[in-house]
Design a protein around this motif. Structure first.
Motif, short mmCIF file in Angstrom:
data_model
loop_
_atom_site.label_atom_id
_atom_site.label_comp_id
_atom_site.label_asym_id
_atom_site.label_seq_id
_atom_site.Cartn_x
_atom_site.Cartn_y
_atom_site.Cartn_z
N GLY A 1 0.88 -1.31 -0.07
CA GLY A 1 -0.02 -0.01 0.03
C GLY A 1 0.89 1.23 -0.20
O GLY A 1 2.20 1.32 0.23
N THR A 2 -0.08 2.36 -0.19
CA THR A 2 0.62 3.59 -0.40
C THR A 2 0.98 4.50 1.13
O THR A 2 1.80 5.29 1.13
CB THR A 2 0.09 4.57 -1.14
N GLY A 3 0.66 3.68 2.20
CA GLY A 3 0.60 4.45 3.44
C GLY A 3 1.95 4.07 4.19
O GLY A 3 2.93 3.09 4.01
N LYS A 4 2.17 5.01 5.12
CA LYS A 4 3.58 4.71 5.87
C LYS A 4 3.27 3.65 6.81
O LYS A 4 2.04 3.52 7.49
CB LYS A 4 3.54 6.17 6.85
N GLY A 5 4.10 2.86 7.18
CA GLY A 5 4.15 1.72 8.25
C GLY A 5 4.39 0.40 8.01
O GLY A 5 4.07 -0.38 8.69
N LYS A 6 4.49 0.31 6.68
CA LYS A 6 4.61 -1.15 6.34
C LYS A 6 5.66 -1.86 6.77
O LYS A 6 5.56 -2.99 7.48
CB LYS A 6 4.72 -1.29 4.61
N MET B 1 -1.66 -0.61 3.72
CA MET B 1 -1.49 0.53 4.48
C MET B 1 -2.11 1.69 3.26
O MET B 1 -1.49 1.64 2.32
CB MET B 1 -0.06 0.74 4.68
N THR B 2 -3.11 2.36 3.97
CA THR B 2 -3.49 3.63 2.98
C THR B 2 -3.14 4.75 3.70
O THR B 2 -3.40 5.00 4.92
CB THR B 2 -5.07 3.48 2.98
N LYS B 3 -2.72 5.69 3.11
CA LYS B 3 -2.23 7.02 3.51
C LYS B 3 -3.77 7.95 3.75
O LYS B 3 -4.22 7.78 2.61
CB LYS B 3 -1.31 7.85 2.50
#
Length: 198
Positions: free
Chosen positions: A36-41, A179-181
């Motif tokens: 996903g593009t969100g932080k935290g992967k 993860m979605t930003k």
């Protein structure tokens, strides 16, 4: 999913995932993906690594993008904890690389090392950090990755992180989190910060 004998937790010689005692039956060696593009992967994956460490599992981290020259906070913590083997299989982000052919070679060699470790059942928990990128860029063959991981021997957990996980990998995985930003300071022009990004 493999039904090979567990080498851990007092399993008997003929034990498989289906024949473990009831309290152990829930243990299945998972293939996991954080994308996903969100932080935290990677951050979430390192948290899972800490849980594996607390169980005294043999652990390896393979970082496929970060250069050996980069100071990585998680690696510094792992060195203090001990019992975690750490390998940097990259030379930095593709847009900063001076030689993309060399970057591709490093990624391919990194994957070959992972395959050797899996064949030898060297670790119980593998974290292949930012490994989706070599697949996305065509440096590592996704079909080979999926086939190898689907048929890995023994009781080996594998966590893969990175954006744009290939559909074949997602289909083969047992656990996938995207993860979605929603918001990110970088959108406001802020730079990455010590203790937050590294």
């Amino acid at each position: 999913m493999t039904t090979e004998r567990s080498q851990y937790d007092g399993a008997t010689e003929g034990a498989t995932a289906d024949t473990q005692p009831k309290r152990r039956k829930r243990e299945t060696p998972l293939l996991m993906v954080h994308t996903g593009t969100g932080k935290g992967k990677s951050t979430a994956a390192f948290g899972m690594m800490m849980r594996a460490w607390s169980q005294e599992w043999p652990i390896a981290v393979f970082q496929f993008v970060k250069s050996g020259k980069w100071r990585v906070g998680e690696q510094a913590a792992a060195e203090k904890l001990g019992g975690i083997d750490w390998f940097k299989m990259g030379d930095g982000w593709s847009w900063t690389s001076r030689d993309l052919a060399e970057s591709a070679d490093l990624a391919r060699e990194g994957w070959e090392e992972v395959k050797r470790c899996l064949a030898e059942e060297r670790y119980r928990f593998y974290l292949l950090d930012e490994f989706t990128y070599p697949m996305k860029w065509g440096w590592v063959d996704t079909a080979d990755v999926v086939e190898t991981l689907k048929h890995r021997p023994g009781w080996q957990y594998v966590m893969i992180t990175g954006r744009d996980a290939p559909a074949e990998l997602v289909d083969a995985a047992d656990l996938v989190t995207e993860m979605t930003k929603v918001k990110h300071p970088l959108d406001q022009g802020w730079r990455g910060q010590k203790g937050i990004e590294w």
